[in-house]
Design a protein around this motif. Structure first.
Motif, short mmCIF file in Angstrom:
data_model
loop_
_atom_site.label_atom_id
_atom_site.label_comp_id
_atom_site.label_asym_id
_atom_site.label_seq_id
_atom_site.Cartn_x
_atom_site.Cartn_y
_atom_site.Cartn_z
N PHE A 40 69.30 39.88 15.53
CA PHE A 40 68.81 38.53 15.31
C PHE A 40 69.70 37.78 14.34
CE2 PHE A 40 65.12 41.24 16.19
CZ PHE A 40 64.62 40.62 17.31
N LYS A 41 69.91 36.51 14.63
CA LYS A 41 70.60 35.60 13.72
C LYS A 41 69.70 34.40 13.56
CE LYS A 41 74.83 33.07 12.90
NZ LYS A 41 76.18 32.76 13.33
N THR A 42 69.47 34.00 12.32
CA THR A 42 68.52 32.91 12.07
C THR A 42 69.24 31.58 11.92
OG1 THR A 42 68.57 33.35 9.70
CG2 THR A 42 66.85 34.43 10.98
N TRP A 43 68.57 30.56 12.42
CA TRP A 43 68.96 29.17 12.30
C TRP A 43 67.74 28.43 11.80
CZ3 TRP A 43 74.05 28.36 13.07
CH2 TRP A 43 74.74 29.30 13.82
N PRO A 44 67.89 27.21 11.30
CA PRO A 44 66.71 26.49 10.80
C PRO A 44 65.61 26.29 11.85
CG PRO A 44 68.72 25.43 10.04
CD PRO A 44 69.14 26.49 11.03
N ASP A 45 65.99 26.12 13.11
CA ASP A 45 65.00 25.78 14.13
C ASP A 45 64.80 26.85 15.20
OD1 ASP A 45 67.55 25.47 15.13
OD2 ASP A 45 67.02 23.79 16.44
N ARG A 46 65.47 27.98 15.06
CA ARG A 46 65.38 29.02 16.08
C ARG A 46 65.90 30.35 15.52
NH1 ARG A 46 70.18 26.65 16.59
NH2 ARG A 46 71.94 27.74 17.51
N ILE A 47 65.64 31.39 16.28
CA ILE A 47 66.20 32.71 15.99
C ILE A 47 66.97 33.14 17.22
CG2 ILE A 47 65.69 35.14 15.56
CD1 ILE A 47 63.28 34.25 13.94
N GLU A 48 68.22 33.46 17.02
CA GLU A 48 69.05 33.92 18.13
C GLU A 48 68.81 35.42 18.31
OE1 GLU A 48 73.65 34.35 18.05
OE2 GLU A 48 73.18 32.23 18.48
N MET A 49 68.39 35.80 19.49
CA MET A 49 68.10 37.21 19.81
C MET A 49 69.26 37.74 20.65
SD MET A 49 64.85 38.67 21.94
CE MET A 49 65.41 39.41 23.47
N ARG A 50 69.89 38.79 20.15
CA ARG A 50 70.98 39.43 20.87
C ARG A 50 70.57 40.86 21.19
NH1 ARG A 50 75.21 38.35 16.21
NH2 ARG A 50 74.79 36.13 15.97
N LYS A 98 63.30 38.17 30.42
CA LYS A 98 64.01 37.82 31.65
C LYS A 98 65.30 37.07 31.30
CE LYS A 98 64.37 37.32 36.11
NZ LYS A 98 64.96 38.40 36.87
N ALA A 99 65.21 36.13 30.40
CA ALA A 99 66.39 35.37 29.97
C ALA A 99 67.39 36.27 29.24
CB ALA A 99 65.97 34.21 29.08
N ALA A 100 66.89 37.26 28.50
CA ALA A 100 67.75 38.14 27.71
C ALA A 100 68.58 39.08 28.59
CB ALA A 100 66.92 38.94 26.72
N GLU A 101 68.20 39.22 29.85
CA GLU A 101 69.00 40.06 30.76
C GLU A 101 70.41 39.51 30.91
OE1 GLU A 101 66.78 40.29 34.39
OE2 GLU A 101 65.18 41.47 33.47
N SER A 102 70.58 38.20 30.66
CA SER A 102 71.89 37.56 30.75
C SER A 102 72.62 37.52 29.42
CB SER A 102 71.74 36.13 31.29
OG SER A 102 71.13 36.15 32.56
N GLY A 103 71.99 37.98 28.37
CA GLY A 103 72.65 38.00 27.06
C GLY A 103 71.78 37.40 25.98
N THR A 104 72.43 36.69 25.07
CA THR A 104 71.77 36.10 23.91
C THR A 104 70.76 35.03 24.33
OG1 THR A 104 73.72 36.53 22.58
CG2 THR A 104 72.21 34.89 21.74
N VAL A 105 69.63 35.00 23.62
CA VAL A 105 68.56 34.04 23.88
C VAL A 105 68.17 33.38 22.56
CG1 VAL A 105 66.17 33.78 24.64
CG2 VAL A 105 67.64 35.43 25.77
N ASP A 106 67.96 32.07 22.60
CA ASP A 106 67.44 31.37 21.43
C ASP A 106 65.92 31.36 21.51
OD1 ASP A 106 69.92 30.78 20.37
OD2 ASP A 106 70.04 28.81 21.34
N LEU A 107 65.29 31.95 20.49
CA LEU A 107 63.84 31.99 20.41
C LEU A 107 63.33 30.83 19.58
CD1 LEU A 107 63.28 35.76 19.48
CD2 LEU A 107 63.18 34.73 21.76
N THR A 108 62.36 30.11 20.10
CA THR A 108 61.67 29.11 19.29
C THR A 108 60.77 29.86 18.32
OG1 THR A 108 59.79 28.99 20.80
CG2 THR A 108 61.66 27.47 21.22
N PRO A 109 60.32 29.22 17.26
CA PRO A 109 59.39 29.92 16.35
C PRO A 109 58.17 30.50 17.07
CG PRO A 109 60.27 27.99 15.25
CD PRO A 109 60.75 27.92 16.69
N PRO A 110 57.52 29.76 18.01
CA PRO A 110 56.38 30.37 18.71
C PRO A 110 56.79 31.58 19.56
CG PRO A 110 56.28 27.99 18.91
CD PRO A 110 57.61 28.31 18.31
N GLU A 111 57.97 31.56 20.17
CA GLU A 111 58.41 32.71 20.96
C GLU A 111 58.68 33.91 20.07
OE1 GLU A 111 60.67 30.59 24.74
OE2 GLU A 111 61.75 30.81 22.83
N ALA A 112 59.28 33.67 18.90
CA ALA A 112 59.55 34.77 17.97
C ALA A 112 58.23 35.39 17.49
CB ALA A 112 60.38 34.28 16.79
N GLU A 113 57.25 34.54 17.20
CA GLU A 113 55.96 35.05 16.76
C GLU A 113 55.25 35.80 17.89
OE1 GLU A 113 53.79 31.80 15.00
OE2 GLU A 113 55.42 31.44 13.57
#
Length: 158
Positions: free
Chosen positions: A4-14, A84-99
């Motif tokens: 995970f890499k954090t950004w102010p508005d999202r978390i990048e999931m690798r 499903k999206a992560a099958e293609s690689g990195t995904v940006d998670l919104t705060p609700p998705e991360a939770e």
């Protein structure tokens, strides 16, 4: 590489290592809860709010069970979309998705722990669970959950 890499508005999931396999197995575990009438995961995921008052517990279940089921299904659906999206690689998670991901990982850990008969800390050093595939998945999800909690905490820092 960090998961995970954090950004102010999202978390990048690798996805790294066996993340997608473990998270897919996690979904299977949760889908199987209750298939066996003696599944201890059912009790772990549906803890009584009023264990000493049957009437109050029945009323609580009547009022809350539909909403809890709806919330859990919403979280599971969000996680299924993310995976499903992560099958293609990195995904940006919104705060609700991360939770939602955090909630579903924790739910799976509770189910796995119940099925292993874990009732207290210290299970990690129990030789009986060292090579059990269920225990290995639990360990993997525990590490994953820890990384996600750190990312969420990091994101919430000013």
């Amino acid at each position: 590489m960090a998961r995970f890499k954090t950004w102010p508005d999202r978390i990048e999931m690798r996805p790294v290592g066996h993340d997608l396999v473990a998270l897919s197995l996690m979904q299977e575990v949760l889908a199987s809860v209750g298939e066996d009438p003696d599944d201890p995961a059912v009790g772990r995921l549906s803890v009584a709010a009023y264990p000493d008052d049957g009437d109050a517990q029945s009323e609580y279940e009547r009022l809350m069970s539909p909403e809890l089921d709806r919330q859990r299904q919403g979280d599971r659906d969000a996680v299924a979309s993310v995976l499903k999206a992560a099958e293609s690689g990195t995904v940006d998670l919104t705060p609700p998705e991360a939770e939602a991901l955090l909630m579903v990982v924790n739910e799976a850990r509770l189910a796995l722990g119940a099925r292993l008969g874990i009732v207290e800390d210290g299970w990690e050093s129990d030789g009986r669970t060292a090579s059990d595939p269920v225990a290995l998945l639990l360990r993997y999800l525990t590490g994953y959950q820890d990384d996600l909690i750190r990312a969420l905490a990091e994101q919430s820092e000013p």
